[in-house]
Scaffold this active site. Sequence first.
Site, PDB file in Angstrom:
ATOM      1  N   LEU A  17      -3.317  -5.537   6.267  1.00  0.00           N
ATOM      2  CA  LEU A  17      -2.216  -4.684   6.706  1.00  0.00           C
ATOM      3  C   LEU A  17      -2.720  -3.255   6.787  1.00  0.00           C
ATOM      4  CD1 LEU A  17       0.642  -6.186   4.508  1.00  0.00           C
ATOM      5  CD2 LEU A  17       0.286  -6.533   6.960  1.00  0.00           C
ATOM      6  N   SER A  18      -1.921  -2.383   7.389  1.00  0.00           N
ATOM      7  CA  SER A  18      -2.407  -1.007   7.548  1.00  0.00           C
ATOM      8  C   SER A  18      -2.703  -0.368   6.202  1.00  0.00           C
ATOM      9  CB  SER A  18      -1.405  -0.166   8.343  1.00  0.00           C
ATOM     10  OG  SER A  18      -0.155  -0.109   7.690  1.00  0.00           O
ATOM     11  N   GLU A  19      -1.915  -0.700   5.157  1.00  0.00           N
ATOM     12  CA  GLU A  19      -2.209  -0.217   3.811  1.00  0.00           C
ATOM     13  C   GLU A  19      -1.807  -1.239   2.763  1.00  0.00           C
ATOM     14  OE1 GLU A  19      -3.284   3.742   5.188  1.00  0.00           O
ATOM     15  OE2 GLU A  19      -1.510   2.608   5.760  1.00  0.00           O
ATOM     16  N   THR A  20      -2.618  -1.299   1.709  1.00  0.00           N
ATOM     17  CA  THR A  20      -2.276  -2.023   0.492  1.00  0.00           C
ATOM     18  C   THR A  20      -2.257  -1.022  -0.650  1.00  0.00           C
ATOM     19  OG1 THR A  20      -3.261  -4.091   1.280  1.00  0.00           O
ATOM     20  CG2 THR A  20      -2.961  -3.860  -1.095  1.00  0.00           C
ATOM     21  N   HIS A  37       4.365   5.131   3.693  1.00  0.00           N
ATOM     22  CA  HIS A  37       5.122   3.875   3.703  1.00  0.00           C
ATOM     23  C   HIS A  37       4.743   2.970   2.542  1.00  0.00           C
ATOM     24  CE1 HIS A  37       1.624   1.928   5.671  1.00  0.00           C
ATOM     25  NE2 HIS A  37       2.204   0.783   5.386  1.00  0.00           N
TER      26      HIS A  37
END
EC number: 5.1.-.-
Length: 265
Positions: free
Chosen positions: A45-48, A74
């Site tokens: 995902l774009s960020e973890t 986010h």
Amino acid sequence: MMTTPIYVVDAFTNQAFKGNPAAVCVLPTSRDDIWMQHVASEMNLSETAFLHPYQDGYSLRWFTPNTEVDLCGHATLASAHILWELDHISAEQPITFYTKSGILTASKRGEWIELDFPSEQPKQENVYPNELIDGLGIQPLYVGRNRFDYLIEIDSEQRLKELNPNFSLLEQIDTRGIIVTSKSTSTEYDFISRCFFPAVGVNEDPVTGSAHCCLGPYWQEKLNKNEFLAYQASKRGGMLKIKLQHDRVFLLGQAVTVLRSELLL
């Protein structure tokens, strides 16, 4: 077998499969950087977000599939949502996060979560890489930059929605990302944006909280107001409320948990 709980939360939305998905990994203690990067790459995902108890709050770090980043809105919203949802923190109690961008706080405001972030005011750039304009295929009204990203204003909401960037050009630019914005033509929103981060492995981020720490101050000067309703016009889309006070930007959004699972390691 050791197991680690991990969650996927759609942030800056009140609907599943909208907004920006972030993985949230709640740990009892810190883990090493290599392990966290492997998990972030696996989640893709774009960020973890990785968090564990620290002092009077939580240590919080953010990883894209390729690298660690210093600020992510986010995934911070998603982390706060999970801590309250799991009753790690009472809903009446603000959460303090210790991060590479300093101390950040999250508070419940009814159905909304409010994040207290630092302002990231852009400075106008008169000289900028050719790849920036060629990669976007636009003529800018304004080009600026802060410590993270380039900010570009264009004159058409429709043109912004139709942008089809050349990411092979954009990823050559020495920056975390590129924020493109325009004034909204609707009465519902003050401005809209799209955000591109190919240099860190995310061609287009669905909804970018940290970008609004730059967008808020920029539009504050343009529109002479301190509160905004903003829309990020990605395919998934997402809405943010923004309030500015001195050198702080308060971002308000909603969140929905869509997945609960375990890492078997």
